[in-house]
Design an enzyme around this catalytic site. Structure first.
Site, short mmCIF file in Angstrom:
data_model
loop_
_atom_site.label_atom_id
_atom_site.label_comp_id
_atom_site.label_asym_id
_atom_site.label_seq_id
_atom_site.Cartn_x
_atom_site.Cartn_y
_atom_site.Cartn_z
N ASP A 243 0.86 -1.17 0.00
CA ASP A 243 0.00 0.00 0.00
C ASP A 243 0.90 1.23 0.00
OD1 ASP A 243 -2.34 -1.45 0.06
OD2 ASP A 243 -2.55 -1.36 2.23
N ASP B 204 -13.38 -4.22 -1.63
CA ASP B 204 -13.25 -3.89 -0.22
C ASP B 204 -14.60 -4.16 0.42
OD1 ASP B 204 -10.62 -3.08 -0.60
OD2 ASP B 204 -11.18 -1.00 -0.99
#
Length: 259
Positions: free
Chosen positions: A11, A130
């Site tokens: 990330d 997500d």
């Protein structure tokens, strides 16, 4: 039987490796290029790079960081965050990405999945999801809801339905990221992963919650995932990629050993 994959997730925020817990309390923890090289040399199967603020900031992915990572690793590189058009996908491919991850923009405009699949091939289009656990309702019968923009915006879309729809539209692979498990190191969301894995015919990558080697074995068997994505447990040095794969091999899981 295909080998199960161990995939590391980078990330990236403002060019730096970042990590959060349940998508909040994000901290910078290092250099993504250095980590990518380290994991590649230790036998990693695949690398996923997410520009975690590209969608919420409404900007493109930092291609320079993608290019630097691609120069250091010679395994499949999958990149996502802020992919809104076929042109974005093409730019990422030119920067060195093999696979393109679509997420928020695809939820808002599902045709993006089909457009990218037609332009660069189904096998190179990954739908990232997500997912947040919510009360079962008529609108969310599975009890799992799709959330976009880095976990900021619930969409009222059932995750199980969206997984099947993503496959129908042309995605070649799914990343199922549990917001509830993200960064906790308490284990993957096995129920969610198993339900989606059994509902689609394309590979499913489990994401969110890995903290010890047993968690990978559990999600690759009980969770029926094709690959396990890891982050905190390798970023903070708790385990090396090679240790994880040796453990899985010892448990009878088919993995690629490169030493």
């Amino acid at each position: 039987m295909l080998s199960k994959r161990v995939i590391a997730c980078l990330d990236v925020r403002d060019g730096k490796l970042a990590k959060s817990v349940k998508f909040v309390d994000t901290k910078d923890i290092g250099d993504p290029v250095h980590k990518a090289r380290e994991y590649y040399e230790d036998g990693l199967d695949e690398l996923v790079f997410y520009d975690i603020t590209a969608s919420s900031d409404r900007r493109g992915i930092m291609l320079d960081v993608v290019e630097r990572v691609a120069e250091q690793v010679f395994i499949p590189l999958s990149v996502g965050g802020g992919v809104r058009t076929v042109a974005d996908a093409t730019d990422l491919r030119l920067a060195g990405a093999e696979k393109i991850n679509v997420n928020s923009a695809a939820v808002q405009r599902p045709a993006l999945i089909s457009e990218c699949a037609e332009a660069i091939g189904n096998q190179n289009v990954v739908l990232s999801m997500d997912v947040l656990r919510v009360p079962v309702s008529e609108r969310i019968p599975s009890g799992y809801e799709i959330v976009i923009n880095g976990g900021r915006k619930p969409m009222g879309i059932d995750a199980l339905w969206w997984a099947k729809e993503g496959e129908r539209l042309g995605a070649g692979e799914l990343v199922v990221n549990s917001i509830d498990a993200d960064g906790t190191r308490d284990g993957y969301e096995l129920t969610l992963t198993a339900r989606i894995s059994k509902s689609v015919r394309i590979p499913v990558i489990a994401s969110g919650g890995a903290g010890k080697p047993e968690h990978l074995h559990d999600v690759l068997t009980t969770g029926a995932a094709d690959a396990a994505l890891v982050a905190s447990m390798v970023h903070y040095g708790d385990y090396k990629v090679s240790q994880l794969k040796q453990y899985l091999h010892g448990r009878g899981d088919k993995v690629r050993l490169s030493w």
